[in-house]
Design a protein around this motif. Structure first.
Motif, PDB file in Angstrom:
ATOM      1  N   SER A   1       0.808  -1.145   0.085  1.00  0.00           N
ATOM      2  CA  SER A   1      -0.054   0.167   0.060  1.00  0.00           C
ATOM      3  C   SER A   1       0.833   1.420  -0.093  1.00  0.00           C
ATOM      4  N   ARG A   2       1.822   1.278   0.901  1.00  0.00           N
ATOM      5  CA  ARG A   2       2.798   2.500   0.759  1.00  0.00           C
ATOM      6  C   ARG A   2       3.594   2.754  -0.600  1.00  0.00           C
ATOM      7  N   MET A   3       4.170   1.503  -1.217  1.00  0.00           N
ATOM      8  CA  MET A   3       4.709   1.572  -2.495  1.00  0.00           C
ATOM      9  C   MET A   3       3.598   2.107  -3.376  1.00  0.00           C
ATOM     10  N   TYR A   4       2.467   1.906  -3.333  1.00  0.00           N
ATOM     11  CA  TYR A   4       1.328   2.026  -4.364  1.00  0.00           C
ATOM     12  C   TYR A   4       1.225   3.728  -4.123  1.00  0.00           C
ATOM     13  N   ARG A   5       0.828   4.133  -2.944  1.00  0.00           N
ATOM     14  CA  ARG A   5       0.721   5.485  -2.572  1.00  0.00           C
ATOM     15  C   ARG A   5       1.915   6.455  -3.306  1.00  0.00           C
ATOM     16  N   LEU A   6       3.147   6.013  -3.040  1.00  0.00           N
ATOM     17  CA  LEU A   6       4.382   6.615  -3.414  1.00  0.00           C
ATOM     18  C   LEU A   6       4.389   6.834  -4.902  1.00  0.00           C
ATOM     19  N   PHE A   7       4.410   5.658  -5.268  1.00  0.00           N
ATOM     20  CA  PHE A   7       4.472   5.590  -6.920  1.00  0.00           C
ATOM     21  C   PHE A   7       3.311   6.367  -7.778  1.00  0.00           C
ATOM     22  N   SER A   8       2.310   6.118  -6.921  1.00  0.00           N
ATOM     23  CA  SER A   8       1.053   6.955  -7.642  1.00  0.00           C
ATOM     24  C   SER A   8       1.301   8.317  -7.873  1.00  0.00           C
ATOM     25  N   ARG A   9       2.134   8.875  -7.457  1.00  0.00           N
ATOM     26  CA  ARG A   9       2.582  10.447  -7.233  1.00  0.00           C
ATOM     27  C   ARG A   9       3.463  10.721  -8.708  1.00  0.00           C
ATOM     28  N   VAL A  10       3.863   9.669  -9.297  1.00  0.00           N
ATOM     29  CA  VAL A  10       4.850   9.982 -10.317  1.00  0.00           C
ATOM     30  C   VAL A  10       4.161   9.414 -11.542  1.00  0.00           C
ATOM     31  N   ASN A  11       4.564  10.408 -12.763  1.00  0.00           N
ATOM     32  CA  ASN A  11       4.094   9.822 -14.077  1.00  0.00           C
ATOM     33  C   ASN A  11       4.436   8.328 -14.514  1.00  0.00           C
ATOM     34  N   GLN A  12       3.373   7.659 -14.902  1.00  0.00           N
ATOM     35  CA  GLN A  12       3.635   6.104 -15.091  1.00  0.00           C
ATOM     36  C   GLN A  12       4.310   5.268 -13.896  1.00  0.00           C
ATOM     37  N   GLY A  13       4.315   5.864 -12.834  1.00  0.00           N
ATOM     38  CA  GLY A  13       4.842   5.073 -11.587  1.00  0.00           C
ATOM     39  C   GLY A  13       4.227   3.749 -11.229  1.00  0.00           C
ATOM     40  N   LEU A  14       2.760   3.710 -11.509  1.00  0.00           N
ATOM     41  CA  LEU A  14       2.051   2.517 -11.164  1.00  0.00           C
ATOM     42  C   LEU A  14       2.429   1.211 -12.087  1.00  0.00           C
ATOM     43  N   ASN A  15       2.582   1.600 -13.366  1.00  0.00           N
ATOM     44  CA  ASN A  15       2.789   0.533 -14.457  1.00  0.00           C
ATOM     45  C   ASN A  15       3.474  -0.648 -14.220  1.00  0.00           C
ATOM     46  N   PRO A  16       5.038  -0.426 -13.807  1.00  0.00           N
ATOM     47  CA  PRO A  16       5.822  -1.531 -13.482  1.00  0.00           C
ATOM     48  C   PRO A  16       5.068  -2.358 -12.118  1.00  0.00           C
ATOM     49  N   ILE A  17       4.710  -1.555 -11.239  1.00  0.00           N
ATOM     50  CA  ILE A  17       4.042  -2.294 -10.211  1.00  0.00           C
ATOM     51  C   ILE A  17       2.847  -3.216 -10.722  1.00  0.00           C
ATOM     52  N   ALA A  18       1.977  -2.724 -11.462  1.00  0.00           N
ATOM     53  CA  ALA A  18       0.784  -3.551 -12.106  1.00  0.00           C
ATOM     54  C   ALA A  18       1.566  -4.433 -12.920  1.00  0.00           C
ATOM     55  N   ASP A  19       2.571  -4.211 -13.602  1.00  0.00           N
ATOM     56  CA  ASP A  19       3.237  -5.540 -14.250  1.00  0.00           C
ATOM     57  C   ASP A  19       3.741  -6.738 -13.477  1.00  0.00           C
ATOM     58  N   ARG A  20       4.135  -6.366 -12.187  1.00  0.00           N
ATOM     59  CA  ARG A  20       4.875  -7.360 -11.212  1.00  0.00           C
ATOM     60  C   ARG A  20       3.421  -8.030 -10.551  1.00  0.00           C
ATOM     61  N   VAL A  21       2.558  -7.165 -10.337  1.00  0.00           N
ATOM     62  CA  VAL A  21       1.360  -7.897  -9.562  1.00  0.00           C
ATOM     63  C   VAL A  21       0.805  -9.008 -10.656  1.00  0.00           C
ATOM     64  N   LYS A  22       0.763  -8.586 -11.790  1.00  0.00           N
ATOM     65  CA  LYS A  22       0.089  -9.529 -12.840  1.00  0.00           C
ATOM     66  C   LYS A  22       0.947 -10.526 -13.065  1.00  0.00           C
ATOM     67  N   HIS A  23       2.149 -10.469 -13.170  1.00  0.00           N
ATOM     68  CA  HIS A  23       3.261 -11.527 -13.171  1.00  0.00           C
ATOM     69  C   HIS A  23       3.148 -12.609 -11.903  1.00  0.00           C
ATOM     70  N   HIS A  24       2.810 -11.869 -10.782  1.00  0.00           N
ATOM     71  CA  HIS A  24       2.888 -12.792  -9.706  1.00  0.00           C
ATOM     72  C   HIS A  24       1.517 -13.583  -9.733  1.00  0.00           C
TER      73      HIS A  24
END
Length: 95
Positions: free
Chosen positions: A61-84
């Motif tokens: 949740s903390r990582m999501y909040r932090l990276f949601s602040r930057v442009n395209q910051g959530l895309n790599p996280i979404a890719d890792r979640v999808k992979h998982h």
């Protein structure tokens, strides 16, 4: 990282003209998050894969909040979640 951003915002409020606060925050977010994005997301013991594996919802949740602040910051996280999810699904399917 979260604390560092909060510290910089407070310093900007204390020492800078109000018009520069947003600019300072943007520079800090860029330097602390975007520059190190891949390193933070793929870190062996604290990256997204490790947090998912270890069921660390608060840290995710903390990582999501932090990276949601930057442009395209959530895309790599979404890719890792999808992979998982794909890996976990395939593991269950193969059993």
């Amino acid at each position: 990282v979260e604390q560092r951003l909060a510290d910089e915002v407070q310093r900007a409020k204390n020492y800078c003209h109000p018009s520069t606060e947003e600019k300072v925050l943007q520079v800090c977010e860029h330097q602390l998050l975007q520059v190190h994005q891949q390193e933070l997301i793929f870190k062996e013991n604290s990256g997204v894969d490790a947090l998912l594996r270890d069921h660390k919802a608060d840290e995710l949740s903390r990582m999501y909040r932090l990276f949601s602040r930057v442009n395209q910051g959530l895309n790599p996280i979404a890719d890792r979640v999808k992979h998982h999810i794909t890996e976990a699904g395939m593991a269950l399917y193969m059993q």
